[in-house]
Design an enzyme around this catalytic site. Sequence first.
Site: not given
Length: 607
Positions: A311, A423
């Site tokens: 996004g 991550d």
Amino acid sequence: MAVSLKMVVHSFCMVFLVMTFLIELGRGQNHCEEVQSCGRQPIRFPFRLKDRQSVSCGYPGFDLSCTQKGQTVIELPIPATFFVRKIDYKSQQIELYDPENCLLRKLLKDHNISASPFDFADSSNDYTLFNCSAIERNVGNGWIPCLSGPNYQVYALQSYFSIEQWPLVGCTKLFNRTGIPYDTYNKHHDNTLLLSWSEPHCGQCEADGTKCRFKNNVTRSETQCFRPKTKEDKSKKIVAAGASLGAFFLVVLVLITYRAYRSSKQEKENQLRIERFLEDYKALKPSRYSYSDIKRITNQFKDKLGQGAYGTVYKGKLTADFFVAVKILNNSKGNGEEFINEVGTMGRIHHVNVVRLVGFCADGFRRALIYEFLPNGSLQKYISLPDSDSFLGWKRLQDIALSIAKGIEYLHQGCDQRILHFDIKPHNVLLDNNFTPKISDFGLAKLCAKDQSTVSMTTARGTMGYIAPEVFSRNFGSVSYKSDIYSFGMLLLEMVGGRKNTDVTADNTSEIYYPEWIYNLLEEGEDLRIHIEEEKDAKISKKLAIVGLWCIQWHPVDRPSMKVVVQMLEGGDKLIMPPNPFGSTGSTKPRPARRMNLELEAIEEVE
């Protein structure tokens, strides 16, 4: 009802393949049919018309061709051209003629008719040719007009005749020829050559009113009789093919409609799933906003802060003095798992070193996440250039590293369920006004029980350069919370070296893997020489490097837990060097250069 472009393309490809198959099937059945467009004689097995029919349509040696004028030509082992006048398939004979009206001249050339499947239908004889200048032309029947000239005549005499029977005074013998069909030399001859064949034996088929072809299209020697299909049969076949194709189109249409229905139903189920999740999530108190609210908060998406794989992030304002970061999620990503992951995970987190979720938007297909705004941005921009004015100093870097470690330890041990981030990297560590780090971006996170030692994964997830080896290959071990520790170790080494590039000089022209270069420097007792001004700075950088090297051990079992990592960072400076994680790469170790300027490999997002 929306249908994906991929689905439509796939369906049309299937239709195209089936149509092509039917067309080729029709060609396969009809390409050996009788040809009547070359001359007056129909051409069928054992003959075939070259360039119009495949090799399988004719018997070897029965090749015909068609001239531009529509005349049929046969290929024989004779250096001459013969035209086809008639083919008698029942008696297995073919009648040829010479367009130049001198058949004997062509037969006198070197030839080997036995090399073909044909024989002369008439009996053959041996001939002797004479060139005469004084004989009358009307003497005997052996005169060959097309070989004679104004002042000489050429005669062909059968060899068994006695020379005394012919007035050959003034004649010169030319040559002998054997195997010439009888009467071919006759001046009254109609310039016709009759050939016959014995194989393949198809005459009986023709006599019975059937046709001949290769047996089952398998062998090139055996033949069989068959009754060709009539126009009525072909019409039925076309109708059957049309009905099959129509049925296929109907099935494809039903499949497309069904898949479109399933796709729409799946999307509705995804939205319902999110709505149920958000209903259960109300107790966690983050506010829910509509998409029009999001546009108002971001001032119509005016201030873009960044963009990632899942996004785009915009700066927004809830009140006059409360700023937020709004991440608009990509509509094309998955079934809402990333949205539920982020909202559900952060609803369980209340820690000073984890970014706070302020609100969210789930308005139909549009989804967004609203976080507290951290003005100093990500850690990445402060460690990329350690020699620049933006360098934070070793004491602050140590505090940041320790705070990140505590945040990860909280994720692993402080919640009801263990949260694996998957991550961890500088880009996902944000800094507030006081440079307090906060871990962000939980879109790839997984939740598991605290007593669960491993987690299942179908695909690798994370960012190249920070992903633990076992996430790529189970040969290194099972995926667990130790995968986050590996990523944290790479982050520490990046903080130490600032992702430097190799200094390409005459003495140093090859790149060395950056963590290995750090290990070699420490192993040989040399300082890191990276923006070191004081002795205490050297100790901090060495501590961060040693802890980072412990965290990036290839096998998960060799890495410490995050609790131990916190203790190592809080403890003294006498840390034990870890085993060499690069020992298997070769026995020769690269020597550390004095001015190494190395960088971790380029990173890119993967799912």
